[in-house]
Design an enzyme around this catalytic site. Structure first.
Site, PDB file in Angstrom:
ATOM      1  N   GLU A   1     -18.799   3.145 -10.003  1.00 14.25           N
ATOM      2  CA  GLU A   1     -19.219   3.017 -11.417  1.00 14.25           C
ATOM      3  C   GLU A   1     -20.650   3.477 -11.586  1.00 14.25           C
ATOM      4  O   GLU A   1     -21.456   3.334 -10.683  1.00 14.25           O
ATOM      5  CB  GLU A   1     -19.202   1.536 -11.829  1.00 14.25           C
ATOM      6  CG  GLU A   1     -17.864   0.998 -12.200  1.00 14.25           C
ATOM      7  CD  GLU A   1     -17.925  -0.521 -12.423  1.00 14.25           C
ATOM      8  OE1 GLU A   1     -19.023  -1.053 -12.713  1.00 14.25           O
ATOM      9  OE2 GLU A   1     -16.868  -1.157 -12.278  1.00 14.25           O
TER      10      GLU A   1
ATOM     11  N   TYR B   1       0.830  -1.210   0.000  1.00  7.79           N
ATOM     12  CA  TYR B   1       0.000   0.000   0.000  1.00  7.79           C
ATOM     13  C   TYR B   1       0.866   1.263   0.000  1.00  7.79           C
ATOM     14  O   TYR B   1       1.834   1.369   0.747  1.00  7.79           O
ATOM     15  CB  TYR B   1      -0.976   0.005   1.184  1.00  7.79           C
ATOM     16  CG  TYR B   1      -2.032  -1.098   1.093  1.00  7.79           C
ATOM     17  CD1 TYR B   1      -2.275  -1.781  -0.104  1.00  7.79           C
ATOM     18  CD2 TYR B   1      -2.789  -1.472   2.194  1.00  7.79           C
ATOM     19  CE1 TYR B   1      -3.221  -2.789  -0.195  1.00  7.79           C
ATOM     20  CE2 TYR B   1      -3.757  -2.484   2.111  1.00  7.79           C
ATOM     21  CZ  TYR B   1      -3.955  -3.139   0.909  1.00  7.79           C
ATOM     22  OH  TYR B   1      -4.897  -4.134   0.819  1.00  7.79           O
TER      23      TYR B   1
ATOM     24  N   LEU C   1     -18.207  -2.398  -0.457  1.00  4.18           N
ATOM     25  CA  LEU C   1     -19.240  -1.577  -1.120  1.00  4.18           C
ATOM     26  C   LEU C   1     -19.248  -1.837  -2.630  1.00  4.18           C
ATOM     27  O   LEU C   1     -20.099  -1.296  -3.348  1.00  4.18           O
ATOM     28  CB  LEU C   1     -19.000  -0.082  -0.843  1.00  4.18           C
ATOM     29  CG  LEU C   1     -18.902   0.311   0.650  1.00  4.18           C
ATOM     30  CD1 LEU C   1     -18.604   1.798   0.787  1.00  4.18           C
ATOM     31  CD2 LEU C   1     -20.192  -0.039   1.392  1.00  4.18           C
TER      32      LEU C   1
ATOM     33  N   PHE D   1     -20.265   2.899  -5.570  1.00  5.23           N
ATOM     34  CA  PHE D   1     -19.899   4.324  -5.597  1.00  5.23           C
ATOM     35  C   PHE D   1     -18.816   4.605  -6.650  1.00  5.23           C
ATOM     36  O   PHE D   1     -18.385   5.736  -6.804  1.00  5.23           O
ATOM     37  CB  PHE D   1     -19.402   4.780  -4.216  1.00  5.23           C
ATOM     38  CG  PHE D   1     -20.470   4.757  -3.162  1.00  5.23           C
ATOM     39  CD1 PHE D   1     -21.527   5.663  -3.193  1.00  5.23           C
ATOM     40  CD2 PHE D   1     -20.429   3.826  -2.134  1.00  5.23           C
ATOM     41  CE1 PHE D   1     -22.514   5.640  -2.221  1.00  5.23           C
ATOM     42  CE2 PHE D   1     -21.415   3.801  -1.153  1.00  5.23           C
ATOM     43  CZ  PHE D   1     -22.465   4.707  -1.202  1.00  5.23           C
TER      44      PHE D   1
END
Ligand SMILES: NC(=O)c1ccc[n+]([C@@H]2O[C@H](COP(=O)([O-])OP(=O)(O)OC[C@H]3O[C@@H](n4cnc5c(N)ncnc54)[C@H](OP(=O)(O)O)[C@@H]3O)[C@@H](O)[C@H]2O)c1
Length: 291
Positions: free
Chosen positions: A212, A50, A206, A210
């Site tokens: 596409e 990350y 999710l 949120f």
């Protein structure tokens, strides 16, 4: 195998806290760790990669300046993905699971996170070239030295898990699982977690909702809006509640770095989605009713 339950049911994913997203300062990271704990979110999900291998160090510095007791949080991290970045002499993105590399990577994560141990250490993705016995040697050494408490995998299917389990038990699997990406309900991966009492974690819980504006998300949006009124809940809470209803007792690894959304995520645990609403959402996602 007995499932360990000291992980918080909602896990804070740190992937976008640093260079891959919000670029939070160490002070903001420290505040966010405190905020998570105030919401009873005590487990933090990391990976060596990350922020192009920089996030763990930033989190570690922030954690070190906080007055939080190490035993009050759980740290999960991963190894195995080798990126072609300046800090590494790789020519191509690949997966590495030699004994020496696994040990080196775990010890690097410990140093960066400024901790003596990881609560769970995961192999990030299955490699076609992985050798179970070599992996087992590395994991056994890390466990014996107290550097990792539990061993798990991520994105492994049941056959890949069975391969590794010829030599050593696997205690958790972190899978992509959401209303919009729910193949793991049908390919045996979540069944495997139930049968073998593995900790099931879902990344991107999710899904694409949120991210596409597709026919699928449009269909879901229509249904979800009406359910928001019924449950007096937000869209993200209902998407989490849909994941939480699965009998594998999945722990969603939520990616938001927005304090209010982290608090909302925890409140999703209080929602009891009705059976037919769960199937209504599944139908909206798939675009057809169940057979
Ligand atoms: N094991 C693996 O292979 C793997 C792969 C990917 C990720 N992960 C882990 O899973 C974690 C979560 O992944 P993810 O970030 O894809 O998860 P996610 O929780 O599905 O999505 C989080 C994203 O949605 C946004 N969001 C949340 N609520 C919203 C709302 N109400 N309206 C609009 N946008 C909203 C967030 O934005 P804000 O931040 O602005 O709130 C954030 O960018 C990562 O941090 C990482 O730890 C693991």
């Amino acid at each position: 195998m007995t499932k360990t339950t000291n992980y918080s049911r909602i896990i804070a994913g740190t992937m976008t806290w640093g260079d891959w997203g919000k670029q939070l300062s160490e002070q903001r990271i420290e505040q966010l760790i405190h905020h998570c704990l105030e919401q009873y979110i005590s487990t933090f999900d990391h990976a060596d990669i990350y922020g192009d291998y920089t996030n763990e160090e930033q989190f570690g510095k922030a954690f070190a300046t906080s007055d939080i007791n190490r035993e009050d949080i759980q740290l999960i991290s991963k190894c195995g993905i080798q990126f072609d970045v300046k800090s590494r002499s790789n020519n191509i993105k690949h997966y590495a699971y030699s004994k020496d590399y696994i040990i080196w990577s775990a010890e690097r994560s410990l140093k960066a996170l400024r901790t003596e141990y990881l609560d769970m250490f995961l192999l990030h993705r299955p490699s076609p070239l992985m050798h179970p016995s070599e992996i087992a040697e590395a994991i056994a050494k890390l466990k014996k030295e107290g550097k990792i408490r539990q061993f798990g995998v991520s994105n492994f299917n049941p056959s890949q898990i069975a391969l590794i389990e010829t030599v050593m038990p696997i205690e958790g699997n972190q899978l992509e699982f959401s209303l919009t990406s729910n193949n793991v309900m049908g390919d045996g991966s979540l069944d495997d977690c139930i049968i073998n009492k593995r900790l099931a974690m879902s990344w991107s819980p999710l899904g694409s909702y949120f991210k596409e504006d597709s026919l699928k998300t449009k269909r879901i949006k229509k249904v979800l809006k009406s359910l928001c009124n019924k449950y007096n809940a937000t869209e993200d809470q209902l998407l989490l509640s849909w994941v939480l209803k699965h009998p594998a007792e999945v722990c969603p690894v939520v990616g938001t770095a927005t304090p209010d959304r982290l608090a909302m995520a925890m409140k999703a645990l209080e929602i009891e989605m009705e059976l037919q609403d769960w199937f209504l959402l599944l139908e909206a996602s798939n675009g057809y009713e169940v057979a």
